[in-house]
Design a protein around this motif. Structure first.
Motif, short mmCIF file in Angstrom:
data_model
loop_
_atom_site.label_atom_id
_atom_site.label_comp_id
_atom_site.label_asym_id
_atom_site.label_seq_id
_atom_site.Cartn_x
_atom_site.Cartn_y
_atom_site.Cartn_z
N THR A 88 17.42 -21.45 44.83
CA THR A 88 17.42 -22.23 46.06
C THR A 88 16.28 -21.75 46.95
N PHE A 89 16.04 -22.49 48.03
CA PHE A 89 15.04 -22.07 49.02
C PHE A 89 15.72 -21.58 50.29
N GLU A 90 17.04 -21.47 50.28
CA GLU A 90 17.75 -21.09 51.49
C GLU A 90 17.88 -19.57 51.60
N VAL A 91 18.12 -19.13 52.82
CA VAL A 91 18.38 -17.72 53.10
C VAL A 91 19.64 -17.65 53.94
N ARG A 92 20.53 -16.72 53.60
CA ARG A 92 21.78 -16.54 54.35
C ARG A 92 21.73 -15.20 55.06
N TYR A 93 22.21 -15.17 56.32
CA TYR A 93 22.09 -13.99 57.17
C TYR A 93 23.45 -13.49 57.64
N ASN A 94 23.50 -12.20 57.94
CA ASN A 94 24.63 -11.58 58.60
C ASN A 94 24.14 -10.32 59.32
N PRO A 95 24.84 -9.91 60.37
CA PRO A 95 24.49 -8.65 61.02
C PRO A 95 24.73 -7.47 60.07
N TYR A 96 23.95 -6.42 60.22
CA TYR A 96 24.08 -5.23 59.38
C TYR A 96 25.04 -4.24 60.05
N THR A 97 26.33 -4.46 59.82
CA THR A 97 27.37 -3.59 60.37
C THR A 97 28.33 -3.23 59.24
N ALA A 98 29.24 -2.30 59.51
CA ALA A 98 30.20 -1.89 58.49
C ALA A 98 31.02 -3.08 57.98
N ASP A 99 31.28 -4.06 58.83
CA ASP A 99 32.08 -5.22 58.43
C ASP A 99 31.37 -6.12 57.43
N VAL A 100 30.07 -5.94 57.25
CA VAL A 100 29.31 -6.82 56.36
C VAL A 100 29.39 -6.38 54.90
N LEU A 101 29.95 -5.20 54.65
CA LEU A 101 29.90 -4.65 53.29
C LEU A 101 30.55 -5.54 52.23
N PRO A 102 31.72 -6.15 52.47
CA PRO A 102 32.27 -7.06 51.44
C PRO A 102 31.33 -8.22 51.12
N TRP A 103 30.73 -8.81 52.15
CA TRP A 103 29.79 -9.91 51.91
C TRP A 103 28.55 -9.41 51.19
N LEU A 104 28.07 -8.24 51.56
CA LEU A 104 26.90 -7.66 50.91
C LEU A 104 27.17 -7.45 49.43
N ARG A 105 28.32 -6.91 49.10
CA ARG A 105 28.68 -6.71 47.69
C ARG A 105 28.76 -8.04 46.94
N GLN A 106 29.28 -9.06 47.59
CA GLN A 106 29.43 -10.36 46.93
C GLN A 106 28.07 -10.98 46.61
N VAL A 107 27.13 -10.94 47.56
CA VAL A 107 25.83 -11.56 47.29
C VAL A 107 25.07 -10.76 46.23
#
Length: 320
Positions: A88-107
């Protein structure tokens, strides 16, 4: 033409430090990427960036826009994770905090083409300023057994007297941290080229310049050479091993890694890696490099200078 070359040499350009990690086990490869984007960030910065960024709401799917952040959360730092899904040409964003770790692992598990962490300090006006931390984990659909661990920075950060020591120390910490824990089979420092080539690949013509094709050849050929580099055990043996490389005079530091590879540092500081220092490294490793026909350096202004590798005798001054 010489004037253009001088202008290019005096500009600051983007640099990348890339470590190629190999592992047939997909779970271990994912863990390598996640740890690089969390613990590797800590090693590079010399502090807990994840804990310094304030609390922000995290999206389960990621947002299509860079997250809105401000110092009102009690922290003077901002931080962001960006994921670029494969195909794809898209980019998905999230803040870099402890709460982002599950999403980070998924991507990471979904093998996004790249997952990057950037962080910096808010400006006096409370705006997001330039990043002082920028790391990525990069996957290629055609290379399922590899992840490339990348640090991006501006060349000036390694040249300016007020920043060079701290930046270089951070780079060396993060590189050693990764090499001590994962099967890093190649590493290099290059200017930030659009297709992720090493300096050698950038100047080669045709298929010889393709990083995707060259990466699996790590047991027999080096994709390039640089100020800081990782040479796998198979090639290190062909070069005579650690003792021979120390005796070559081309490296100020030769460090044995747990996987049998060698971490080589050409000069004490990055700014010294020019001229004779580059030629000395090339002399030692030239027989194990990928090969092909070189193209002439670009005469256009703004491109990085060709001073980090040895090129054939068609220097810029001789170009029509």
């Amino acid at each position: 033409m010489e004037i253009l070359h001088a202008l290019n040499a005096n500009l600051s350009h983007g640099l990348v430090v890339e470590l190629t990690a190999f592992d047939p086990d997909q779970d271990r490869l994912s863990e390598c990427a996640v740890q690089w984007l969390t613990q590797g960030v800590r090693e590079l910065a010399g502090r807990d960036v994840l804990g310094e960024v304030g609390r922000y709401r995290v999206s389960e799917t990621g947002t299509t826009r860079f997250p809105a952040m401000s110092p009102r959360t009690g922290s003077n730092r901002w931080g962001c994770v960006a994921a670029a899904p494969q195909g794809t040409f898209e980019v998905r964003y999230n803040p870099y905090t402890a709460d982002v770790l599950p999403w980070l692992r998924q991507v990471v598990d979904d093998r996004a083409e790249s997952v990057s962490v950037t962080s910096g300090v808010f400006t006096q006006d409370g705006d997001i300023g330039n990043s002082d931390v920028s790391l990525s984990a990069m996957f290629d659909e055609e290379l399922p057994e590899y992840v490339k661990l990348v640090v991006e920075l501006d060349e000036q950060e390694l040249l300016a007297p007020d920043s060079a020591t701290a930046v270089q120390d951070g780079l060396l910490r993060s590189v050693r941290w990764a090499c001590d824990r994962y099967d890093v089979v190649f590493g290099h420092v290059s200017y930030n080229h659009a297709c992720e080539e090493t300096e050698v690949e950038y100047f080669l013509k045709g298929s010889a310049s393709d990083p995707t094709a060259n990466t699996p050849r790590w047991r027999s050929h080096l994709r390039g050479y640089s100020w800081l580099m990782v040479v796998p055990a198979q090639i290190a043996g062909r070069l005579g091993g650690a003792d021979a490389l120390r005796a070559s005079g081309a490296f100020c530091s030769v460090t044995a890694l747990p996987n049998g590879a060698l971490l080589l540092q050409a000069t004490r500081i990055f700014g010294e890696y020019r001229g004779a220092a580059v030629a000395n490294v090339h002399r030692v490793v030239r027989d194990v490099l990928i090969s092909g026909e070189f193209r002439k350096p670009s005469p256009l202004p703004g491109v990085p200078p060709p001073d980090m590798i040895v090129l054939p005798d068609f220097g810029i001054a001789e170009m029509p």
